[in-house]
Design an enzyme around this catalytic site. Structure first.
Site: not given
Length: 258
Positions: A36, A85
């Site tokens: 991340d 996503n």
């Protein structure tokens, strides 16, 4: 001696000390990683294209796998793309999918030792990306190095739903009634239908960028995993950070609820 050189020397000394401290300690067989902070890294670096962050993050993954190899880790699962996503703007998502394809291809090169496995709902991807990822997996099928799971279009809730669906279809194919199938459901039967069946559950899950939540990563498999949250964005995650995470794991008392 310049300040930068002194800083680098101190980091090297600290790394070596951490590595020595791990000698004889219990080490993780399987590490899960939530890579991340790529977009935040790009923004902090003054870059306007978030995909520059994804490219830097992808290049960093091979270094990370090398660190895992050095410690004898047997399985690594890297979360590259969640099902959520897929809702990102097309001008960001399309280059990101290309970056993932390129990463998988590089990790599957003949001089790489790793065996790749794609985990996730690949059927949600455009066909050309499905083909690229499946080709990378097939090219490494006979390798005997560390197993590297690339989690693409992955969501923990979807994985569990897919596992239950697969189990129910298996029961139906065997002629079982709905009631018989429901009676047969248990944890082991669901686990046999998860994406990474046959692999040990992750011992250690690392998330970078300072976020302290799972966001659906390995929901089933991480029931007794140890977690380590690091403030660094993924492209800035250093070997010293990795060794700290493993040291943190090594000194914990894992009781598995007992």
């Amino acid at each position: 001696m310049p300040v930068v050189a002194i800083s680098n020397l101190l980091y090297l000394i600290y790394e070596r000390r951490l590595a020595r401290e791990l000698t004889g300690q219990p080490l993780p067989r399987h590490i899960g990683v939530m890579v991340d902070g790529n977009r935040r890294w790009a923004r902090d670096m003054g870059l306007t294209d978030p995909n520059d962050g994804h490219r830097a993050g992808a290049k960093h993954i091979e270094r990370f796998l090398g660190w895992c190899d050095e410690l004898g880790v047997e399985h690594v699962t890297i979360w590259l793309l969640s099902t959520e996503n897929l809702s990102r703007p097309k001008d960001e998502l399309d280059p990101l999918l290309d970056i993932i394809d390129e990463l998988a291809g590089e990790l599957a090169e003949d001089d790489q030792p790793w065996q790749l496995r794609m985990v996730g709902a690949l059927d949600l991807l455009p066909e050309e990306h499905q083909a690229a990822l499946k080709d990378a997996q097939q090219r490494t099928a006979d390798k005997r190095g560390m197993q590297v799971n690339l989690a693409v279009c992955y969501g923990g809730q979807r994985e569990i739903a897919d596992a239950v669906r697969s189990f129910m279809l298996e029961q139906a194919a065997s002629g079982a009634s709905l009631e018989q199938a429901a009676e047969a459901i248990d944890a082991d039967s669901i686990a046999r239908h998860l994406y990474m069946t046959g692999q040990p559950d992750p011992d250690l899950v690392i998330r970078t960028s300072g976020e302290q939540r799972l966001s659906g990563f390995l929901l089933w498999q991480s029931a007794y995993s140890e977690f380590y949250f690091c403030d660094s964005n993924w492209p800035d995650f250093r070997r010293v950070d990795f060794l700290r995470a493993v040291r943190s794991f090594a000194i914990r008392d894992r009781r598995y609820g007992k």
